[in-house]
Design an enzyme around this catalytic site. Sequence first.
Site, mmCIF file in Angstrom:
data_model
loop_
_atom_site.group_PDB
_atom_site.id
_atom_site.type_symbol
_atom_site.label_atom_id
_atom_site.label_comp_id
_atom_site.label_asym_id
_atom_site.label_seq_id
_atom_site.Cartn_x
_atom_site.Cartn_y
_atom_site.Cartn_z
ATOM 1 N N HIS A 64 36.091 46.501 46.980
ATOM 2 C CA HIS A 64 34.975 45.809 47.641
ATOM 3 C C HIS A 64 35.377 45.507 49.083
ATOM 4 C CE1 HIS A 64 32.797 45.222 43.824
ATOM 5 N NE2 HIS A 64 34.009 45.093 43.305
ATOM 6 N N ARG A 66 33.151 44.571 51.395
ATOM 7 C CA ARG A 66 32.292 43.435 51.802
ATOM 8 C C ARG A 66 31.443 43.674 53.046
ATOM 9 N NH1 ARG A 66 32.649 41.527 46.898
ATOM 10 N NH2 ARG A 66 34.400 40.188 46.449
ATOM 11 N N HIS A 181 29.711 49.012 35.227
ATOM 12 C CA HIS A 181 30.255 47.660 35.055
ATOM 13 C C HIS A 181 29.716 47.199 33.697
ATOM 14 C CE1 HIS A 181 30.847 43.331 36.501
ATOM 15 N NE2 HIS A 181 30.057 43.180 35.456
ATOM 16 N N HIS A 234 36.908 48.861 35.475
ATOM 17 C CA HIS A 234 37.750 47.729 35.042
ATOM 18 C C HIS A 234 37.699 47.450 33.535
ATOM 19 C CE1 HIS A 234 33.881 45.774 35.624
ATOM 20 N NE2 HIS A 234 34.006 45.718 36.935
ATOM 21 N N ASN A 280 36.197 38.924 36.880
ATOM 22 C CA ASN A 280 35.257 39.463 35.900
ATOM 23 C C ASN A 280 35.400 40.981 35.798
ATOM 24 O OD1 ASN A 280 33.181 39.617 34.086
ATOM 25 N ND2 ASN A 280 31.579 39.706 35.652
ATOM 26 N N ASP A 307 40.030 46.983 41.851
ATOM 27 C CA ASP A 307 38.837 46.126 41.890
ATOM 28 C C ASP A 307 39.036 45.042 42.947
ATOM 29 O OD1 ASP A 307 36.419 44.920 41.454
ATOM 30 O OD2 ASP A 307 36.881 44.157 39.461
ATOM 31 N N GLY A 326 36.932 37.192 41.169
ATOM 32 C CA GLY A 326 37.496 38.279 41.959
ATOM 33 C C GLY A 326 38.927 38.043 42.389
#
Length: 426
Positions: A64, A66, A181, A234, A280, A307, A326
Site C-alpha cells: 500500500h 497510499r 481479500h 495475505h 487484518n 502487505d 496494518g
Amino acid sequence: MPQLLLKNCQIVDPAAKKEYFSDILIIENKIRTIARDLQPGPDTKVIDLQGKIVAPGFIDIHVHLREPGDEDKETIATGTMAAARGGFTSVVAMPNTKPAIDNEAAVEYIKCKALSDGIIEVLPCAAITKGRKGEEISEYGILKKAGAVALSDDGDPVANPEVMRRAMEYSLLVNLPIISHCEDKNLAGGGAMHEGYYSTILGLKGIPCLAEDVQVARDIALAEYTGAKLHIAHISTAGSVELVRTAKKKGIRVTAEAAPHHFALTDAEVVGYNTNTKVNPPLRSEEHVKAIIEAILDGTIDAIASDHAPHTVENKNVEYDYASFGISGIETSVAAALDVLYHQKKMPLIDLISRYTTGPASVLGLDYQGLEPGRTANLTILDLEQIKRVDVNSFASKGKNNPFHGREFKGWPVMTIYQGKVVVGN
Ligand code: DOR
Ligand code: ZN
C-alpha cells in the site's frame, strides 16, 4: 556508458534453477556478462560481493503506497525507497487509495508518479469494482491497457458472490489475476484481533478464522466454476491453506501469498495492547502459524508479500479497538523470512528466494527476468549472516507501525540494484 562489475557473487537464481559462483558485468541497465574472473576496464566501478548472495530482483506483490489521497501515511517516493531498502526492485501497488484506482487516468497517474518519484518499479493493481464498493465491476479492458497487472478490492472483500462471479468471468477476457481479500465481514463482526484464548483474556472482540475460511472456500468454488485465475491475499489460517492445497491438487487456478507477520508472530504479541500488532487478517494462534510455515515450505503458498500498510502515529496511538489495521512491513519482510524460514526452519535458500521472485512473477504472469546476459540488471543482494535489530526510527517508510521493532533478525538485504544502478547499498 556506466559499467559496474560485481565480483565474487554467490548467485542464487530460481528462474534458471541455478546456484553458482561468478562475477557479473553490468553495462548501463543490462547484464552484459556472467563469468568468472572478469577484469574491470578503466572506468568500471567494482564492488566485491564476497560472502554475499546475489539474486534476481525481488517482487513484493502486495504493497500500500497510499498515493493518491493519504500522502501523510506514505508516498510513492517514500514507499519505493522503503521497498528498495527492503531488497525489492518491483512492487505491486494496491488500489485502496483515495480515490480508488478504478479507471484509466488513475492507473496512468500511478505509472507517471512512479516514473517521476519512484526509485524502483511500481506495478499498479486496479480495483475489481468501481470505487471498491463491491457493486459494479470496473472496466478491465481499459485498465489492462493502461497498465494494470492485477485486480483487487483489497482492504475490503467483494461480499456479493454474484459480483465476484462476473468479475472472474471478465478477468478471463483480459487475462488478469483476481487478488482476493478473503474476509466475511459478518463473521469478522467488527473484531480487533484473532478470536481465541488471547482475545478472551484481553477482553477484545475476536475475528474467527472462519471469517477467512468461508470466503476462501467461496472464491475457490467460483474460480473452479469460471476458470479464472484467483490469488488469495495475505492467507493466515490453517483452514484456508488446506483449501488452497486441495484446490491446487484438483487443478484449480489458485495461488496464495503470506505475510511475514503471519509466519513470524502469534496473537500472543497482542498482550500489552501494542496497536502495531493490529492487522487484518489478524495475527493468529500457533497452530495457524505452523500451517502457514508448512505451506510456504511445501509451495502451497507461492509468494511472500509484506502487505505493507503504513499508518500515521495518530492512527495507531489510540485504544486498540480504535487503531487502524496494518503493519508497515516492507523493510522487515526479507529479514524476517531469512531469520525464521532460512535460519530457523532450514528452508532451502533457492526456494525462499523463489517466493520473492518466480513465485510472485508467475502469479502475475510476468515474463520474469532471471540473471542472464541481456536481461535488465535488477538484483537483490543478501547478507545471510548479518545480525541487526529492527529500528523503526531508521525506516525510509513514513509508517513506523511495525511490531518487529526491537527484534533481532539474522539475515538482511544489503544492496538493491535497479536497472543497473545501485539504489541502496554502497
Ligand atoms: O491490515 C490491513 N491494512 N489489511 C488490509 O487488508 C488493508 C490494509 C490497509 O490498507 O491499511
Ligand atoms: Zn487485504
